[in-house]
Design a protein around this motif. Structure first.
Motif, mmCIF file in Angstrom:
data_model
loop_
_atom_site.group_PDB
_atom_site.id
_atom_site.type_symbol
_atom_site.label_atom_id
_atom_site.label_comp_id
_atom_site.label_asym_id
_atom_site.label_seq_id
_atom_site.Cartn_x
_atom_site.Cartn_y
_atom_site.Cartn_z
ATOM 1 N N THR A 131 51.704 26.569 76.493
ATOM 2 C CA THR A 131 53.044 26.103 76.137
ATOM 3 C C THR A 131 53.915 26.099 77.377
ATOM 4 O OG1 THR A 131 53.898 28.310 75.651
ATOM 5 C CG2 THR A 131 52.818 27.126 73.832
ATOM 6 N N ILE A 132 55.089 25.556 77.238
ATOM 7 C CA ILE A 132 56.041 25.532 78.349
ATOM 8 C C ILE A 132 56.359 26.963 78.792
ATOM 9 C CG2 ILE A 132 58.428 24.953 78.950
ATOM 10 C CD1 ILE A 132 58.093 22.496 77.069
ATOM 11 N N HIS A 133 56.494 27.870 77.839
ATOM 12 C CA HIS A 133 56.857 29.250 78.160
ATOM 13 C C HIS A 133 55.718 30.009 78.825
ATOM 14 C CE1 HIS A 133 60.594 28.608 76.112
ATOM 15 N NE2 HIS A 133 59.942 28.174 75.053
ATOM 16 N N THR A 134 54.470 29.802 78.382
ATOM 17 C CA THR A 134 53.351 30.519 79.000
ATOM 18 C C THR A 134 52.998 29.952 80.368
ATOM 19 O OG1 THR A 134 51.704 29.141 77.869
ATOM 20 C CG2 THR A 134 52.346 31.202 76.789
ATOM 21 N N ALA A 135 53.376 28.708 80.639
ATOM 22 C CA ALA A 135 53.069 28.092 81.929
ATOM 23 C C ALA A 135 54.184 28.295 82.950
ATOM 24 C CB ALA A 135 52.818 26.601 81.753
ATOM 25 N N ALA A 136 55.310 28.831 82.520
ATOM 26 C CA ALA A 136 56.460 28.978 83.417
ATOM 27 C C ALA A 136 56.170 29.972 84.533
ATOM 28 C CB ALA A 136 57.684 29.445 82.618
ATOM 29 N N ALA A 137 56.668 29.662 85.704
ATOM 30 C CA ALA A 137 56.498 30.536 86.865
ATOM 31 C C ALA A 137 57.509 31.682 86.796
ATOM 32 C CB ALA A 137 56.701 29.741 88.141
ATOM 33 N N THR A 138 57.291 32.670 87.632
ATOM 34 C CA THR A 138 58.216 33.803 87.711
ATOM 35 C C THR A 138 59.500 33.380 88.411
ATOM 36 O OG1 THR A 138 57.315 34.539 89.814
ATOM 37 C CG2 THR A 138 56.280 35.425 87.812
ATOM 38 N N GLY A 139 60.525 34.199 88.281
ATOM 39 C CA GLY A 139 61.813 33.913 88.923
ATOM 40 C C GLY A 139 61.712 33.714 90.424
ATOM 41 N N PRO A 140 61.061 34.645 91.169
ATOM 42 C CA PRO A 140 60.944 34.451 92.616
ATOM 43 C C PRO A 140 60.167 33.181 92.993
ATOM 44 C CG PRO A 140 60.474 36.726 92.028
ATOM 45 C CD PRO A 140 60.610 35.967 90.750
ATOM 46 N N ALA A 141 59.136 32.842 92.222
ATOM 47 C CA ALA A 141 58.379 31.627 92.507
ATOM 48 C C ALA A 141 59.254 30.391 92.305
ATOM 49 C CB ALA A 141 57.137 31.554 91.634
ATOM 50 N N LEU A 142 60.051 30.387 91.249
ATOM 51 C CA LEU A 142 60.947 29.261 91.004
ATOM 52 C C LEU A 142 62.010 29.146 92.092
ATOM 53 C CD1 LEU A 142 61.398 29.502 87.138
ATOM 54 C CD2 LEU A 142 60.098 27.795 88.417
ATOM 55 N N THR A 143 62.500 30.285 92.581
ATOM 56 C CA THR A 143 63.472 30.273 93.675
ATOM 57 C C THR A 143 62.857 29.675 94.930
ATOM 58 O OG1 THR A 143 64.572 32.220 92.768
ATOM 59 C CG2 THR A 143 64.993 31.717 95.082
ATOM 60 N N ALA A 144 61.627 30.082 95.251
ATOM 61 C CA ALA A 144 60.941 29.541 96.434
ATOM 62 C C ALA A 144 60.717 28.040 96.292
ATOM 63 C CB ALA A 144 59.610 30.270 96.638
ATOM 64 N N ILE A 145 60.337 27.586 95.098
ATOM 65 C CA ILE A 145 60.125 26.149 94.870
ATOM 66 C C ILE A 145 61.445 25.398 95.005
ATOM 67 C CG2 ILE A 145 59.557 24.451 93.083
ATOM 68 C CD1 ILE A 145 57.404 26.449 92.121
ATOM 69 N N GLY A 146 62.525 25.977 94.490
ATOM 70 C CA GLY A 146 63.837 25.344 94.616
ATOM 71 C C GLY A 146 64.272 25.207 96.061
ATOM 72 N N ILE A 147 64.063 26.256 96.854
ATOM 73 C CA ILE A 147 64.428 26.202 98.277
ATOM 74 C C ILE A 147 63.570 25.163 99.005
ATOM 75 C CG2 ILE A 147 64.385 27.520 100.438
ATOM 76 C CD1 ILE A 147 65.167 29.991 98.705
ATOM 77 N N ALA A 148 62.265 25.182 98.737
ATOM 78 C CA ALA A 148 61.375 24.204 99.380
ATOM 79 C C ALA A 148 61.755 22.779 98.981
ATOM 80 C CB ALA A 148 59.926 24.495 99.016
ATOM 81 N N GLY A 149 62.085 22.584 97.712
ATOM 82 C CA GLY A 149 62.496 21.257 97.254
ATOM 83 C C GLY A 149 63.771 20.795 97.937
ATOM 84 N N ALA A 150 64.731 21.700 98.114
ATOM 85 C CA ALA A 150 65.983 21.345 98.796
ATOM 86 C C ALA A 150 65.720 20.966 100.248
ATOM 87 C CB ALA A 150 66.964 22.503 98.711
ATOM 88 N N VAL A 151 64.840 21.702 100.914
ATOM 89 C CA VAL A 151 64.504 21.393 102.314
ATOM 90 C C VAL A 151 63.852 20.019 102.407
ATOM 91 C CG1 VAL A 151 63.006 22.070 104.252
ATOM 92 C CG2 VAL A 151 64.366 23.798 103.060
ATOM 93 N N VAL A 152 62.946 19.733 101.500
ATOM 94 C CA VAL A 152 62.279 18.434 101.505
ATOM 95 C C VAL A 152 63.289 17.318 101.263
ATOM 96 C CG1 VAL A 152 60.657 16.982 100.215
ATOM 97 C CG2 VAL A 152 60.001 19.286 100.882
ATOM 98 N N LEU A 153 64.182 17.499 100.295
ATOM 99 C CA LEU A 153 65.184 16.473 100.016
ATOM 100 C C LEU A 153 66.088 16.228 101.220
ATOM 101 C CD1 LEU A 153 66.258 17.202 96.337
ATOM 102 C CD2 LEU A 153 65.015 15.222 97.200
ATOM 103 N N VAL A 154 66.533 17.291 101.845
ATOM 104 C CA VAL A 154 67.424 17.147 102.996
ATOM 105 C C VAL A 154 66.710 16.432 104.142
ATOM 106 C CG1 VAL A 154 68.622 18.470 104.804
ATOM 107 C CG2 VAL A 154 68.944 19.058 102.396
ATOM 108 N N SER A 155 65.425 16.672 104.292
ATOM 109 C CA SER A 155 64.713 16.041 105.402
ATOM 110 C C SER A 155 64.196 14.642 105.065
ATOM 111 C CB SER A 155 63.556 16.931 105.866
ATOM 112 O OG SER A 155 62.642 17.126 104.819
#
Length: 176
Positions: A131-155
């Protein structure tokens, strides 16, 4: 089986129809009517295929996956109907040479297929266990993905903007 084959063919036909309607509009805008007409014919063929394959996939779902059928005709029904109507409008737009209408309707149909499937499957992603809930990543993993996504978008966004500016407009004619 049959259901998976129909869904696969629908995905291919939908991608081909999307490409044909986008190219038809673009080629018409750039003054290449002969090429646009070739893509228009392919768009009419693939659009008809999308409608037929959508209906066959729905009928196959009723027979092979009744639980999914009930969700497609229940919570996702509005999106399914919008998708079918948008595909029909897209074919009509191509037939009447209203390429902008066809392009918009094709994008709407594509989005409706994706959203209809997501709504019908919700909260499950794959099968009955994931399910969406069982596949969800942990908070720190989501934070890292968000930061990486922002870096990619900016570049990457400036490069995409430059490509758009360079190639979105017809090239000026050469004078010799």
């Amino acid at each position: 089986g049959l259901f998976a084959g129909l869904v696969g063919l629908l995905a291919v036909a939908l991608c081909a129809h999307l490409a044909a309607s986008l190219m038809t509009n673009r080629l018409e805008q750039t003054g290449q009517p002969r090429l646009a007409d070739g893509f228009r014919r392919r768009g009419l063929q693939t659009g008809a295929s999308v409608i037929v394959l959508s209906l066959l996939a729905l009928l196959s779902t009723a027979w092979k996956a009744p639980n999914l059928w009930h969700r497609l005709t229940g919570p996702a029904l509005t999106v399914v109907v919008i998708g079918l109507l948008a595909a029909a409008v897209s074919v009509y737009g191509l037939a009447r040479r209203h390429y902008l209408v066809a392009r918009g309707a094709t994008m709407l149909a594509t989005g409706a297929v994706i959203w209809g499937w997501l709504i019908a499957q919700s909260p499950h992603l794959i099968g009955a266990r994931l399910t969406i809930h069982t596949a969800a990543a942990t908070g720190p993993a989501l934070t890292a993905i968000g930061i990486a996504g922002a870096v990619v978008l900016v570049s990457v966004l400036p490069a995409f903007y430059l490509l758009y500016v360079l190639f979105a407009h017809p090239s000026p004619e050469r004078t010799e």
